[in-house]
Design an enzyme around this catalytic site. Structure first.
Site, mmCIF file in Angstrom:
data_model
loop_
_atom_site.group_PDB
_atom_site.id
_atom_site.type_symbol
_atom_site.label_atom_id
_atom_site.label_comp_id
_atom_site.label_asym_id
_atom_site.label_seq_id
_atom_site.Cartn_x
_atom_site.Cartn_y
_atom_site.Cartn_z
ATOM 1 N N GLU B 282 0.687 -1.115 0.036
ATOM 2 C CA GLU B 282 0.433 -0.229 -0.541
ATOM 3 C C GLU B 282 0.798 1.062 0.042
ATOM 4 O O GLU B 282 0.117 2.038 -1.011
ATOM 5 C CB GLU B 282 -0.865 -0.137 0.805
ATOM 6 N N GLU B 285 1.863 1.503 -2.954
ATOM 7 C CA GLU B 285 0.905 2.174 -4.300
ATOM 8 C C GLU B 285 0.931 3.763 -4.443
ATOM 9 O O GLU B 285 0.722 4.512 -4.878
ATOM 10 C CB GLU B 285 -0.583 1.624 -3.510
ATOM 11 N N CYS B 302 -8.572 -1.458 4.300
ATOM 12 C CA CYS B 302 -8.518 -2.796 5.051
ATOM 13 C C CYS B 302 -9.206 -3.808 5.154
ATOM 14 O O CYS B 302 -9.228 -4.860 6.108
ATOM 15 C CB CYS B 302 -7.524 -2.889 5.821
ATOM 16 N N SER B 322 -7.540 1.716 -2.540
ATOM 17 C CA SER B 322 -6.745 1.327 -2.884
ATOM 18 C C SER B 322 -6.476 -0.157 -3.056
ATOM 19 O O SER B 322 -8.036 -0.670 -2.738
ATOM 20 C CB SER B 322 -5.323 0.857 -1.293
ATOM 21 N N LYS B 361 -15.273 -10.113 8.080
ATOM 22 C CA LYS B 361 -14.975 -10.841 7.491
ATOM 23 C C LYS B 361 -14.799 -11.750 6.644
ATOM 24 O O LYS B 361 -13.831 -12.633 5.935
ATOM 25 C CB LYS B 361 -13.014 -11.000 8.645
ATOM 26 N N GLU B 364 -16.065 -11.046 3.564
ATOM 27 C CA GLU B 364 -14.852 -11.009 2.738
ATOM 28 C C GLU B 364 -13.885 -12.688 2.546
ATOM 29 O O GLU B 364 -13.578 -11.958 1.351
ATOM 30 C CB GLU B 364 -14.211 -10.364 3.202
ATOM 31 N N GLU B 369 -14.181 -13.362 -5.753
ATOM 32 C CA GLU B 369 -12.569 -13.287 -6.192
ATOM 33 C C GLU B 369 -11.557 -13.127 -4.938
ATOM 34 O O GLU B 369 -10.842 -14.182 -5.137
ATOM 35 C CB GLU B 369 -12.079 -12.083 -6.529
ATOM 36 N N CYS B 520 -10.450 -1.765 14.333
ATOM 37 C CA CYS B 520 -11.211 -3.176 14.896
ATOM 38 C C CYS B 520 -10.986 -3.430 16.216
ATOM 39 O O CYS B 520 -11.599 -4.599 16.658
ATOM 40 C CB CYS B 520 -9.800 -3.920 14.332
#
Ligand code: SF4
Ligand code: SF4
Ligand code: SF4
Ligand code: FES
Lengths: 173, 598
Positions: B282, B285, B302, B322, B361, B364, B369, B520
């Protein structure tokens, strides 16, 4: 989308309704009420509600809250004719349960009634049957409303006669 | 500040309190506890349960202390036989429609309804059921809603709308038919719910809970053909102790590792390793976007609840996200490629379990994908689609891990601390603070600064981005250019940031967005209760762990360096592109078939 043309016409009409009510007192209720009237079956379709949400910015869950709170909003297509059986205490003691069962038998939808559904429409979309907690006409119990006309001291025989009249008159081609 | 005070009398004792506070607050200030059920500080006061009743002299009926304000000369009684009877009756009325499922309920032992019923001495069932039984909502991969256990306190509705600005749920119907609904009863999985789980975190009962995966994990652990590795998110080490009966915010990294080994995991690894990896990708990036005139501001990716939120509500701004996968997903992809190859085991036999503070999560991990390890191997090995596997197989929340520890009879506080396995267990201080709001930003700045300037940071603590304020800002000088950054937590604040971007008014180059209040550490999978005090304690522990780590910058992690040398070659390189980066979908704002139309 199975009816693209009617739908987009309906959506355009919603644009106008939303614009008209903007900023008015009771804005949302007004919009929903007029939107419901747009539909030939007098109900708020999912498409219409979603569109109202997009246009007004009111979250869908909130719209659902409102339309399930007020009994004059319908979420399923309404039949051509409405039958409302009062299930208040007075009517109950005077046999409104039996009347409701009779409606089921006459119109061939006893199954829905047994499932305890308080609103349903016959598959041919000719009749919508619903119950209310009380009409406030307890002295005239049992009370049944057919197409918004209140019939007092209702009996099975009277019910049969009224429904028979409607059936004959309003036969669809 | 409200300086006008009034004098009231509580149980015969005089007390001076500020005007305009509630009776409940006044009593708490005076050290008197009034039982409550629906009320939740900072979240909601729906005044629906009637447990907080008090007697007010001169009033005809008992008053709900959670919403009634004090006035000069008010005289109160907070405990009496009459009050006990009234409070108890109100709870009994709730219980009339409540399934008595405690023994099989995920909230057994941690349920406010159960506790209050016990405290008020409910002994028998006096009232009959009046509501229809409903089927549970199983449409979401993250959460399960059981309307039958709902006491209509409204906390979930308040959190979802006021804290998250999502409004996936609301009250519906009225009278006896009142309940909590998604739009048209479609279920959480079919509306714009972010799966953040904040509703589950505030629910007093078992009406909204995480989708439990403990049985599948026990099953994998018992299967001798499987090689089961576990990764733990930063926030879990400051939450799991709490869930095992220790003090709020207890830092128990070593015991957690020991406990996971006792459960039988073949390797105990750390999501923090992948957090360091995320920073490498990141950070590069960001530098690339700044130097190559890419889309700015860049926003961290994230937090899966935030991602889903953006996909639903800001589908035209996805280019700001991102492309980095979250640490959880990077870990899975690396474990089933690099690490599997290193060990020489068939990646199909590897099971990756993650322990997360997060309910989103779970979803996720099952995004279609997220099978990049399978994609990586399948051509070389001539595998068919029947062999397909996810990068991460099971996601447990902190609460589920606590249940697994409890169910195996672990004496958690007494465990001797142990170390993570290597190589995927090594991490720096930068990765630890990922668990707190502002942590990803600080970690990224530590690395980006040194990569860009080639100089060592004199002070690596970016305190401006720490703390619990909703939106924080900072500016960093790098080689003569000033980089403005922002940090926000909760989706309501994320919405503000996004609206600013869509208006073209965002002054920032880089933004950290976290779904949950506090980051989190306040995630929807963390121990219940999670209050602001508790969040702060968890944050303190994370920063303490960071401060005592020998390495505190992601690019200094030797195992990350080895991973690049042996496998990935360079940040943003070809292999990274396939394994560590992803794309986002425009999700229909609301109902599926409408999206095309509008
Ligand atoms: S929600 Fe609470 S009271 Fe209800 S079954 Fe679960 S533990 Fe028991
Ligand atoms: S998971 Fe989050 S977005 Fe979904 S209903 Fe709960 S609070 Fe709302
Ligand atoms: S689901 Fe839980 S938080 Fe929501 S209203 Fe019901 S009991 Fe309260
Ligand atoms: S706590 Fe006051 S009414 Fe529920």
């Amino acid at each position: 989308m199975d009816r693209p043309q009617t739908l987009s016409r309906e959506l355009q009409a919603i644009d106008t309704i939303v614009a008209k009510h903007k900023g008015r007192h009771g804005e949302l209720l007004g919009i929903l009420e007029e939107t419901q009237l747009l539909n030939e079956h007098k109900f708020l379709s999912e498409e219409a509600l979603t569109y109202v949400s997009l246009k007004t910015g009111v979250p869908l869950s909130k719209l659902y809250n409102v339309v399930t709170f007020y009994s004059f909003f319908n979420l399923v297509p309404q039949g051509e004719h409405t039958i409302t059986v009062c299930r208040g205490t007075a009517c109950h003691t005077k046999g409104s349960r039996t009347l409701l069962n009779d409606v089921g038998l006459i119109l061939g939808c006893s199954k829905e009634l047994q499932n305890g559904e308080s609103f349903f429409t016959t598959p041919d979309q000719r009749f919508s049957i619903s119950t209310v907690a009380c009409f406030g006409q307890c002295a005239l119990a049992p009370v049944v409303a057919i197409d918004e006309v209140i019939y007092s001291n209702m009996t099975t025989a009277k019910l049969q006669k009224q429904l028979g009249k409607i059936s004959k008159k309003g036969k669809r081609p | 500040m409200d300086t006008i005070t009034v004098t009231i009398k509580i149980n015969g004792k005089e007390l001076k309190v500020p005007q305009s506070i509630t009776i409940l607050e006044a009593c708490r200030r005076g050290g008197i506890e009034i039982p409550t059920l629906c009320f939740l500080e900072d979240v909601s006061k729906n005044a629906s349960c009637g447990v907080c009743l008090v007697e007010v002299k001169g009033a005809r009926s008992l008053m709900r202390s959670c919403i009634t304000c004090v006035y000069e000369g008010m005289e109160l009684v907070t405990h009496s036989a009459r009050l006990r009877e009234a409070r108890k009756t109100n709870v009994e009325l709730l219980l009339a429609n409540h399934p008595k499922d405690c023994l099989t309920c995920l909230r057994n032992g941690n349920c406010e309804l159960q506790t209050i019923a016990g405290e008020l001495g409910v002994k028998d069932e006096r009232f009959v059921r009046t509501k229809k039984l409903e089927l549970p909502d199983l449409t979401s991969l993250s959460l399960v809603r059981d309307q039958n256990k709902c006491i209509l306190c409204g906390r979930c509705v308040a959190v979802c709308s006021n804290v998250q600005s999502v409004s996936a749920i609301d009250f519906s119907g009225r009278g006896i038919k009142t309940k909590i609904s998604t739009y048209m009863e479609k279920g959480l999985g079919n509306v714009a719910c972010t799966y953040c789980g904040q509703c589950a975190l505030v629910c007093p009962t078992g009406a909204i809970v995480e989708r439990d995966e403990t049985e599948s994990v026990f099953e994998a652990l018992g299967n001798p053909d499987k090689f089961v590795v576990v990764q733990t998110a930063p926030a879990v080490r400051v939450g799991i102790g709490e869930a095992m009966g220790m003090d709020a915010g207890s830092l128990v990294t070593g015991q957690m590792v020991a406990g996971l080994r006792r459960l039988g995991f073949n390797r105990v690894f750390d999501t923090q390793f992948a957090a360091d990896l995320t920073i490498m990708e990141e950070g590069h990036e960001l530098i690339k976007r700044i130097t190559h005139k890419g889309v700015l501001p860049m926003i961290t990716s994230c937090s899966p609840g935030w991602i889903k939120f953006a996909e639903h509500f800001f589908p035209n701004s996805l280019a700001h996200l991102s492309t980095c996968k979250s640490p959880q997903q990077m870990f899975g992809a690396v474990a089933k490629t690099y690490y599997a190859a290193k060990l020489g085991i068939d990646p199909r036999k590897m099971v990756v379990v993650s322990v997360m503070p997060c309910t989103a999560k779970k979803y996720e991990a099952k995004r279609p994908e997220m099978m990049s390890a399978f994609e990586y191997w399948k051509d070389n090995r001539a595998w068919s689609d029947d062999d397909a596997f996810y990068d991460v197989d099971h996601v447990l929340t902190t609460r589920e891990l606590a249940r697994m520890f409890t169910e195996t009879g672990m004496q958690f506080p007494a465990l001797e601390p142990e170390e993570f396995d290597n190589p995927l267990g090594e991490s720096t201080g930068a990765a630890v603070i990922f668990g707190a709001t502002g942590g990803v930003m600080e970690a990224a700045l530590r690395t980006a600064y040194e990569v860009v300037t080639g100089k060592a940071l004199t002070d690596i603590n970016f305190t401006a981005v720490r703390g619990m304020e909703g939106i924080k800002e900072a500016s960093v000088e790098m080689n003569g250019t000033t980089v403005k950054v922002a940090v926000a937590h909760t989706l309501k604040n994320a919405r503000r940031i996004l609206e600013q971007i869509e208006k073209g008014e965002s002054p920032y180059a880089f933004i950290e967005l976290m779904t949950c209040p506090g980051g989190c550490l306040g995630g929807g999978g963390q121990p219940i209760p999670t209050t602001w005090d508790i969040r702060k304690k968890r944050a303190e522990s994370l920063y303490a762990e960071d401060a005592q780590k020998p390495l505190r910058k992601s690019h200094e992690n030797p195992h990350i360096a080895a991973l690049y040398e042996e496998f990935l070659k360079e940040p943003l390189g070809e292999v990274s592109h396939h394994l560590l980066h992803t794309e986002y979908d425009k999700r229909p704002m609301l109902v599926k078939h409408m999206a095309a139309e509008v």
